[in-house]
Design an enzyme around this catalytic site. Structure first.
Site, PDB file in Angstrom:
ATOM      1  N   ARG A  19      21.846   6.483  35.640  1.00  0.00           N
ATOM      2  CA  ARG A  19      21.467   5.069  35.788  1.00  0.00           C
ATOM      3  C   ARG A  19      21.556   4.583  37.246  1.00  0.00           C
ATOM      4  O   ARG A  19      21.945   3.445  37.503  1.00  0.00           O
ATOM      5  CB  ARG A  19      22.365   4.171  34.918  1.00  0.00           C
ATOM      6  N   SER A  24      21.429  -1.976  27.308  1.00  0.00           N
ATOM      7  CA  SER A  24      22.858  -1.738  27.531  1.00  0.00           C
ATOM      8  C   SER A  24      23.346  -2.615  28.682  1.00  0.00           C
ATOM      9  O   SER A  24      22.776  -2.556  29.772  1.00  0.00           O
ATOM     10  CB  SER A  24      23.115  -0.284  27.906  1.00  0.00           C
ATOM     11  N   GLU A  44      25.747  -2.312  33.878  1.00  0.00           N
ATOM     12  CA  GLU A  44      24.499  -1.599  34.130  1.00  0.00           C
ATOM     13  C   GLU A  44      23.450  -2.578  34.634  1.00  0.00           C
ATOM     14  O   GLU A  44      22.542  -2.233  35.392  1.00  0.00           O
ATOM     15  CB  GLU A  44      24.015  -0.929  32.835  1.00  0.00           C
TER      16      GLU A  44
HETATM   17  N1  EPU Z   1      28.643   3.486  18.948  1.00  0.00           N
HETATM   18  C1  EPU Z   1      29.520   2.797  18.159  1.00  0.00           C
HETATM   19  N2  EPU Z   1      29.390   1.444  18.068  1.00  0.00           N
HETATM   20  C2  EPU Z   1      28.427   0.783  18.735  1.00  0.00           C
HETATM   21  C3  EPU Z   1      27.543   1.472  19.556  1.00  0.00           C
HETATM   22  C4  EPU Z   1      27.664   2.849  19.656  1.00  0.00           C
HETATM   23  O1  EPU Z   1      30.392   3.375  17.539  1.00  0.00           O
HETATM   24  O2  EPU Z   1      28.390  -0.450  18.605  1.00  0.00           O
HETATM   25  C5  EPU Z   1      28.720   4.941  19.013  1.00  0.00           C
HETATM   26  C6  EPU Z   1      27.564   5.545  18.204  1.00  0.00           C
HETATM   27  O3  EPU Z   1      27.900   5.735  16.867  1.00  0.00           O
HETATM   28  C7  EPU Z   1      27.322   6.861  18.887  1.00  0.00           C
HETATM   29  C8  EPU Z   1      27.709   6.577  20.334  1.00  0.00           C
HETATM   30  O4  EPU Z   1      28.509   5.397  20.328  1.00  0.00           O
HETATM   31  O5  EPU Z   1      28.174   7.844  18.392  1.00  0.00           O
HETATM   32  C9  EPU Z   1      26.516   6.412  21.247  1.00  0.00           C
HETATM   33  O6  EPU Z   1      25.673   5.371  20.805  1.00  0.00           O
HETATM   34  P1  EPU Z   1      24.092   5.374  21.064  1.00  0.00           P
HETATM   35  O7  EPU Z   1      23.490   6.650  20.591  1.00  0.00           O
HETATM   36  O8  EPU Z   1      23.553   4.116  20.506  1.00  0.00           O
HETATM   37  O9  EPU Z   1      23.929   5.434  22.617  1.00  0.00           O
HETATM   38  P2  EPU Z   1      24.707   4.706  23.812  1.00  0.00           P
HETATM   39  O10 EPU Z   1      25.479   5.725  24.553  1.00  0.00           O
HETATM   40  O11 EPU Z   1      25.428   3.516  23.329  1.00  0.00           O
HETATM   41  C10 EPU Z   1      22.848   5.205  25.593  1.00  0.00           C
HETATM   42  C11 EPU Z   1      22.040   4.453  26.595  1.00  0.00           C
HETATM   43  C12 EPU Z   1      20.893   3.707  25.919  1.00  0.00           C
HETATM   44  C13 EPU Z   1      20.035   4.718  25.205  1.00  0.00           C
HETATM   45  C14 EPU Z   1      20.904   5.482  24.190  1.00  0.00           C
HETATM   46  C15 EPU Z   1      20.159   6.570  23.466  1.00  0.00           C
HETATM   47  C16 EPU Z   1      23.556   3.888  28.417  1.00  0.00           C
HETATM   48  C17 EPU Z   1      24.319   2.805  29.104  1.00  0.00           C
HETATM   49  N3  EPU Z   1      22.887   3.514  27.316  1.00  0.00           N
HETATM   50  O12 EPU Z   1      23.464   4.254  24.741  1.00  0.00           O
HETATM   51  O13 EPU Z   1      20.118   3.089  26.933  1.00  0.00           O
HETATM   52  O14 EPU Z   1      18.946   4.103  24.539  1.00  0.00           O
HETATM   53  O15 EPU Z   1      22.015   6.098  24.875  1.00  0.00           O
HETATM   54  O16 EPU Z   1      19.948   7.650  24.333  1.00  0.00           O
HETATM   55  O17 EPU Z   1      23.534   5.022  28.889  1.00  0.00           O
HETATM   56  C18 EPU Z   1      19.853   1.088  28.214  1.00  0.00           C
HETATM   57  O18 EPU Z   1      20.158   1.751  29.194  1.00  0.00           O
HETATM   58  O19 EPU Z   1      19.559  -0.132  28.298  1.00  0.00           O
HETATM   59  C19 EPU Z   1      19.849   1.732  26.900  1.00  0.00           C
HETATM   60  C20 EPU Z   1      19.612   1.062  25.775  1.00  0.00           C
END
Ligand code: EPU
Length: 336
Positions: A164, A236, A332
């Site tokens: 990022r 995010s 972010e």
């Molecule tokens: N999780 C929770 N509770 C929540 C949210 C997430 O327990 O409220 C857990 C999920 O169950 C999962 C893990 O956290 O095991 C990761 O969640 P998710 O797959 O939704 O991905 P993320 O790491 O929260 C990142 C990116 C997103 C991108 C997704 C999918 C960052 C800051 N965010 O989110 O990017 O869409 O992976 O690849 O790296 C963005 O940058 O604006 C964005 C949406």
């Protein structure tokens, strides 16, 4: 070049924050860039380059210039039997561009389907999702130095990409106006389907191809992430934090359910969404700002919130994560 003064940014940011900028200037051509650089009264003004406004939070009026690149076009620069080099204008809508590549059967960015924003903004914060980062496909970038007017072509290496982040968010923040981004896209796809729910979602489709994978990604995103047109947000709000092995071991012992990804022998990335969710923030509302009820990493504008209400909520979340886990979350989103 089109110049507007004391202009509302409400329709220019996905948080729908109502703030004003002293100047709003649209750049439609190279000539506009030179005209802008040569205008004396603009020389000492503070500057922000704004693409789709999907990663910004205005907490006050901005007393400088917002530059909005409006350069469009998509063309194939080179092609052989293995790959194509595609040149895309900064103002192209990101997801329409992804759709175009999928329709051409060009593989590489299909996992980045449905991310709001523009092509020109994609390298700035090195957008990423479902195991792909845009840096993996970018070959070079054309950008104008806004002080000298010099056109520079940045190689992938010169962009200093990381999670990022890029040189355009650090050393050259608001110093270069990106006009075109070049992508290397492949004719023999290597599908990336190991992340999260993708495999499950794909069971609904007869065949694995670029179109079905794109649709699966769109469905997964739609189920978790709010559409800014319906619920204003900037994706995010926080970055996923990276901790070293000893810190990780301590956390894992205390919180066995913690969600993590091993980066290398010494570093682990943690799911900030999980940390925030664990602390009970998901779905919470304070005043007009809230935490999305399906993804705790996303802050939302519930009802004409001010930027200050949203940043206050962000600081409260940051503090509670620090108090519980000893982790200092980074924003972010760009804060004005
Ligand atoms: N999780 C929770 N509770 C929540 C949210 C997430 O327990 O409220 C857990 C999920 O169950 C999962 C893990 O956290 O095991 C990761 O969640 P998710 O797959 O939704 O991905 P993320 O790491 O929260 C990142 C990116 C997103 C991108 C997704 C999918 C960052 C800051 N965010 O989110 O990017 O869409 O992976 O690849 O790296 C963005 O940058 O604006 C964005 C949406």
């Amino acid at each position: 070049m089109e110049i507007r003064t004391n202009y509302s940014v409400k329709n220019l940011n996905s948080f729908s924050i109502d703030a004003e900028t002293k100047y709003f200037i649209e750049i439609n051509s190279e000539k506009d860039i030179y005209d802008f650089i040569n205008t004396e009264k603009f020389k000492n003004e503070e500057l922000i380059i704004l693409g789709g406004g999907n990663n910004i939070l205005f907490t006050k009026n901005f007393s400088g210039i917002i530059l909005h690149p409006n350069i469009k076009s998509i063309s194939i620069e080179f092609e052989n039997s293995d790959y194509a080099i595609v040149k895309a204008g900064a103002a192209e809508d990101w997801d329409s561009f992804v759709e175009w590549t999928v329709n051409q059967n060009f593989a590489g960015i299909e996992n980045l389907s449905s991310i709001p924003g523009t092509v020109g903004a994609s390298p700035v914060q090195n957008i990423g999702a479902y195991g792909v980062e845009v840096k993996d496909l970018i070959t070079k970038i054309d950008a104008f130095n806004l002080e000298t007017g010099e056109l520079k072509t940045f190689s992938n290496n010169e962009c200093n990409f990381s999670y990022r982040n890029s040189i355009f968010k650090e050393k050259f923040k608001n110093k270069y106006l990106i006009t075109y981004v070049y992508f290397k896209l492949y004719k023999n796809p290597e599908f990336k389907i190991h992340y999260g729910d993708i495999k499950n979602e794909l069971l609904k489709y007869k065949e694995l191809n670029l179109k079905s994978l794109r649709q699966a990604i769109i469905n997964i995103r739609d189920s978790k992430l709010p559409k800014p047109e319906k619920i204003p947000n900037a994706g995010s709000f926080f970055k996923n934090p990276i901790v070293n092995k000893s810190k990780f071991k301590k956390l894992k012992a205390e919180f066995p359910e913690i969600v993590s990804y091993k980066i290398d022998e010494y570093n682990f990335k943690l799911a900030a969404g999980w940390l925030i969710d664990f602390l009970g923030w998901k779905g919470k509302v304070i005043g007009n700002a809230g935490v999305h009820d399906k993804q705790a990493l996303v802050l939302i504008n519930k009802n004409n919130a001010s930027g200050l209400e949203i940043i206050d909520l962000a600081h409260e979340i940051k503090k509670s994560v620090f108090d519980k886990f000893g982790i200092d979350l980074e924003f972010e989103v760009n804060i004005v």
